[in-house]
Design a protein around this motif. Structure first.
Motif, PDB file in Angstrom:
ATOM      1  N   THR A   1      10.965   5.867  -5.153  1.00 33.70           N
ATOM      2  CA  THR A   1       9.697   6.479  -4.724  1.00 33.70           C
ATOM      3  C   THR A   1       8.495   5.581  -4.976  1.00 33.70           C
ATOM      4  N   THR A   2       8.681   4.497  -5.724  1.00 39.71           N
ATOM      5  CA  THR A   2       7.539   3.634  -6.059  1.00 39.71           C
ATOM      6  C   THR A   2       7.676   2.203  -5.577  1.00 39.71           C
ATOM      7  N   GLY A   3       8.825   1.785  -5.116  1.00 41.15           N
ATOM      8  CA  GLY A   3       9.026   0.399  -4.744  1.00 41.15           C
ATOM      9  C   GLY A   3       9.403  -0.424  -5.960  1.00 41.15           C
TER      10      GLY A   3
ATOM     11  N   SER B   1       0.830  -1.212   0.000  1.00 37.05           N
ATOM     12  CA  SER B   1       0.000   0.000   0.000  1.00 37.05           C
ATOM     13  C   SER B   1       0.864   1.262   0.000  1.00 37.05           C
ATOM     14  N   ARG B   2       2.185   1.086   0.128  1.00 33.90           N
ATOM     15  CA  ARG B   2       3.120   2.210   0.080  1.00 33.90           C
ATOM     16  C   ARG B   2       4.430   1.690  -0.519  1.00 33.90           C
TER      17      ARG B   2
END
Length: 371
Positions: free
Chosen positions: A364-366, A257-258
């Protein structure tokens, strides 16, 4: 000219529906109000509330999917009873990722010229998938469209609805750096990447360990519903991913989710000396050799493909970005729970392994990485 002369055989449709009715009867329960053949399937809200007994805030979870070009193999080999399982699995495994227990399923079958026997074989698989996951085959549609689909060609898609208590929804919000990623074995390529498979493996009758390669590729998608729902009653599962089209690189980040990174160890492509660790199944080595343009077949092709998977980083990434590579479902767990989860799944006939770790995101996005 009548409808039959235009290419639509109403009588064959009646025969098909009669067969569907018998198949669906084996999946029904007290919540079903009417049978196959009505204008719509009805599912009792009273029984739905009972199904949610003990839930503070029942939430419906839905999913829809199809089988894709894997169907072409079924047509060529004239084996239709497994693709219905694929259709159910692709829907209910997605619902499961959020903790949903499937309640009912509807299918849609389209063809150019209806053969009630073939259509019934497809629905036999649908009914089998519903029974195995405790869901009802509530209804569906069979569309005969002459001139739109080739005679002998079918398409199938499905739609499933499940339920979960809002407080038990699994959305990845509890996943944290340091969690362990546990993978559950797949049964093969499942229902993804077959447009590529059909290009690089044209001979479906090639020997593959004593069976036609095409039959090995038709092995249906594994249904993870029962063992995983049972596991959820035993421990906290923080995130789940169904490894479908896009492989690891696209599906694992969907459970977060993050921004977080998922780091996996590179699994061996050769079984010798690997013990109980996750090993890439031979069918993927055979596909990899075809993708690489290799000309040999049989055991030599598998051996060559396994070698390439261990030495060719670009090929390995392409394969892991297209196929499940032997892992059909991934769980994110607290490290102290992973061993217990693996033992629980193994005892139920679902081999599982620790395959990776969740790390703090470097970007920043994984991302997904293999090391």
């Amino acid at each position: 000219m009548d409808y039959k002369q235009a290419g639509v055989n109403i009588e064959e449709g009646y025969r098909a529906v009669a067969k569907y009715r018998d198949l669906a009867a084996g999946t029904t329960n007290a919540a079903v109000i009417n049978g196959i053949g009505s204008f719509a399937g009805m599912f009792s809200l009273k029984e739905l509330i009972r199904a949610g007994a003990g839930m503070e805030d029942p939430v419906l979870v839905s999913g829809t999917d199809g089988v894709g070009t894997k169907l072409e193999l079924a047509f060529k080999l004239k084996k239709y009873d497994t693709v219905g399982i694929d259709c159910v699995a692709m829907c209910v495994n997605d619902i499961l990722c959020h903790g949903g227990r499937p309640l009912f399923f509807l299918d849609y079958i389209a063809c150019g010229k209806l053969d009630a026997e073939v259509a019934a074989e497809i629905v036999t698989g649908v009914a089998a998938g519903c029974r195995e996951t405790g869901s009802v085959l509530l209804g569906g549609e069979t569309a005969e469209m002459p001139g739109f689909y080739e005679a002998g060609k079918y398409d199938i898609a499905g739609f499933a609805v499940g339920m979960v208590d809002r407080k038990n929804i699994i959305d990845g919000s509890r996943i944290q750096a340091g969690d362990t990623l546990v993978g559950i074995a797949s049964s093969g390529p499942h229902s993804n990447g077959f447009s590529l498979i059909r290009k690089v493996l044209p001979d479906l009758h090639e020997d593959f360990g004593g069976m036609p390669l095409g039959m090995a590729l038709l092995e249906p998608t594994r249904l993870y519903v029962k063992p995983v729902l049972a596991l959820l009653e035993q421990m906290e599962v923080r995130g789940m991913a169904h490894i479908t089209g896009g492989g690891f690189y696209e599906n694992v980040p969907r459970m977060f989710s993050r921004p977080l990174d998922a780091v996996f160890g590179i699994p061996p492509a050769k079984a010798a000396g690997t013990g109980n660790a996750w090993t890439i199944p031979p069918v993927f080595a055979r596909i990899a050799w075809g993708v690489a343009g290799g000309g040999s077949t049989g055991p030599q092709a598998q051996e060559a493909g396994a070698e390439l998977l261990e030495t060719d980083e670009a090929l390995r990434k392409l394969m892991f970005n297209t196929y499940n590579m032997g892992i059909g479902f991934v769980l994110a767990l607290a490290p102290e729970d992973s061993g217990r989860a693996i033992d629980f799944l193994d005892r139920r006939g679902y081999p599982a392994w620790e395959i990776g770790t969740v790390k703090a995101a470097r970007g920043t996005t994984g991302a997904v990485a293999f090391v």
